[in-house]
Design a protein around this motif. Sequence first.
Motif, mmCIF file in Angstrom:
data_model
loop_
_atom_site.group_PDB
_atom_site.id
_atom_site.type_symbol
_atom_site.label_atom_id
_atom_site.label_comp_id
_atom_site.label_asym_id
_atom_site.label_seq_id
_atom_site.Cartn_x
_atom_site.Cartn_y
_atom_site.Cartn_z
ATOM 1 N N GLU A 1 -10.975 -12.592 2.374
ATOM 2 C CA GLU A 1 -10.751 -12.663 0.931
ATOM 3 C C GLU A 1 -9.249 -12.697 0.646
ATOM 4 O O GLU A 1 -8.449 -12.205 1.447
ATOM 5 C CB GLU A 1 -11.396 -11.468 0.229
ATOM 6 N N PRO A 2 -8.843 -13.268 -0.491
ATOM 7 C CA PRO A 2 -7.414 -13.403 -0.804
ATOM 8 C C PRO A 2 -6.617 -12.101 -0.738
ATOM 9 O O PRO A 2 -5.480 -12.102 -0.264
ATOM 10 C CB PRO A 2 -7.416 -13.990 -2.218
ATOM 11 N N ALA A 3 -7.178 -10.987 -1.197
ATOM 12 C CA ALA A 3 -6.441 -9.718 -1.149
ATOM 13 C C ALA A 3 -6.222 -9.264 0.291
ATOM 14 O O ALA A 3 -5.171 -8.708 0.617
ATOM 15 C CB ALA A 3 -7.170 -8.639 -1.938
ATOM 16 N N GLU A 4 -7.207 -9.481 1.162
ATOM 17 C CA GLU A 4 -7.043 -9.139 2.580
ATOM 18 C C GLU A 4 -5.958 -10.026 3.192
ATOM 19 O O GLU A 4 -5.122 -9.564 3.963
ATOM 20 C CB GLU A 4 -8.353 -9.349 3.333
ATOM 21 N N PHE A 5 -5.989 -11.306 2.835
ATOM 22 C CA PHE A 5 -5.002 -12.272 3.326
ATOM 23 C C PHE A 5 -3.606 -11.865 2.866
ATOM 24 O O PHE A 5 -2.645 -11.936 3.628
ATOM 25 C CB PHE A 5 -5.367 -13.668 2.813
ATOM 26 N N LYS A 6 -3.500 -11.418 1.617
ATOM 27 C CA LYS A 6 -2.202 -11.034 1.062
ATOM 28 C C LYS A 6 -1.609 -9.845 1.806
ATOM 29 O O LYS A 6 -0.405 -9.772 2.009
ATOM 30 C CB LYS A 6 -2.363 -10.708 -0.426
ATOM 31 N N LYS B 1 3.021 -4.970 -2.196
ATOM 32 C CA LYS B 1 3.274 -4.130 -3.365
ATOM 33 C C LYS B 1 1.943 -3.582 -3.843
ATOM 34 O O LYS B 1 0.942 -4.283 -3.858
ATOM 35 C CB LYS B 1 3.945 -4.948 -4.466
ATOM 36 N N GLY B 2 1.914 -2.330 -4.255
ATOM 37 C CA GLY B 2 0.673 -1.723 -4.719
ATOM 38 C C GLY B 2 -0.137 -1.162 -3.565
ATOM 39 O O GLY B 2 0.343 -1.023 -2.448
ATOM 40 N N TRP B 3 -1.372 -0.847 -3.866
ATOM 41 C CA TRP B 3 -2.249 -0.241 -2.878
ATOM 42 C C TRP B 3 -2.935 -1.301 -2.045
ATOM 43 O O TRP B 3 -3.415 -2.303 -2.567
ATOM 44 C CB TRP B 3 -3.302 0.600 -3.569
ATOM 45 N N SER B 4 -3.047 -1.051 -0.751
ATOM 46 C CA SER B 4 -3.768 -1.967 0.130
ATOM 47 C C SER B 4 -5.268 -1.853 -0.160
ATOM 48 O O SER B 4 -5.733 -0.874 -0.751
ATOM 49 C CB SER B 4 -3.502 -1.615 1.597
ATOM 50 N N LEU C 1 -11.699 -7.735 -6.556
ATOM 51 C CA LEU C 1 -11.441 -7.217 -7.898
ATOM 52 C C LEU C 1 -10.249 -7.948 -8.524
ATOM 53 O O LEU C 1 -9.359 -8.413 -7.815
ATOM 54 C CB LEU C 1 -11.189 -5.711 -7.845
ATOM 55 N N PRO C 2 -10.205 -8.039 -9.853
ATOM 56 C CA PRO C 2 -9.174 -8.842 -10.526
ATOM 57 C C PRO C 2 -7.744 -8.491 -10.139
ATOM 58 O O PRO C 2 -6.913 -9.385 -9.969
ATOM 59 C CB PRO C 2 -9.418 -8.545 -12.017
ATOM 60 N N TRP C 3 -7.426 -7.210 -9.974
ATOM 61 C CA TRP C 3 -6.052 -6.839 -9.647
ATOM 62 C C TRP C 3 -5.680 -7.157 -8.199
ATOM 63 O O TRP C 3 -4.515 -7.096 -7.845
ATOM 64 C CB TRP C 3 -5.787 -5.366 -9.945
ATOM 65 N N ASN C 4 -6.660 -7.494 -7.372
ATOM 66 C CA ASN C 4 -6.372 -7.864 -5.989
ATOM 67 C C ASN C 4 -6.304 -9.378 -5.790
ATOM 68 O O ASN C 4 -6.025 -9.839 -4.702
ATOM 69 C CB ASN C 4 -7.430 -7.282 -5.041
ATOM 70 N N ARG C 5 -6.599 -10.125 -6.821
ATOM 71 C CA ARG C 5 -6.562 -11.582 -6.719
ATOM 72 C C ARG C 5 -5.142 -12.074 -6.922
ATOM 73 O O ARG C 5 -4.357 -11.479 -7.653
ATOM 74 C CB ARG C 5 -7.459 -12.225 -7.765
#
Length: 167
Positions: A25-30, A100-103, A159-163
């Motif tokens: 997923e994009p957040a994992e990739f980020k 940046k932010g929480w993993s 979730l929206p904030w992880n996209r």
Amino acid sequence: MKTINNHIAQTEFIAGKAIIVDVREPAEFKEKHIPGALNLPSTNYDKNHYSGFKDINIYLVCESGKRASQIQNKLANDGFANTKLLETQMQNVQKTKEVKGWSVDRQFRMTLGMLLAIFLILHFAGIKYGIIIPIILSTGLIITSIIDRCYMRMGIAMLPWNREKEY
């Protein structure tokens, strides 16, 4: 299941003979990824996303290899014979950049902790139906350890904030 050494895959990628596709997923990739890898999440699989890569090797990676293996099978069924899994998946790769932010992992642990705190509050308030929370959590953790795939973690990653923000 065909695999390839990560160093060889990156050498071919640099030479333009291959593409590295991260199916998380994009957040994992980020959070962490192989530099230059393309992010095509397994949850949005479409063979048309891969149509431009018929003439080069497609090397797949995810967190543990499970999702990448599933995409490799789907691609094989769709006529792609040029796919391989990277030998070293992301769970064994060090972070490539600071996030940046929480993993996603930290958000996952916080979610588990909050659900258990809610159970304790309900328990001490005398609400018996709160017992469903630890039953669901323990069952889910047991199942995810068996199948080596965590849908709650994947859900948190969506979730929206992880996209990624689109501009």
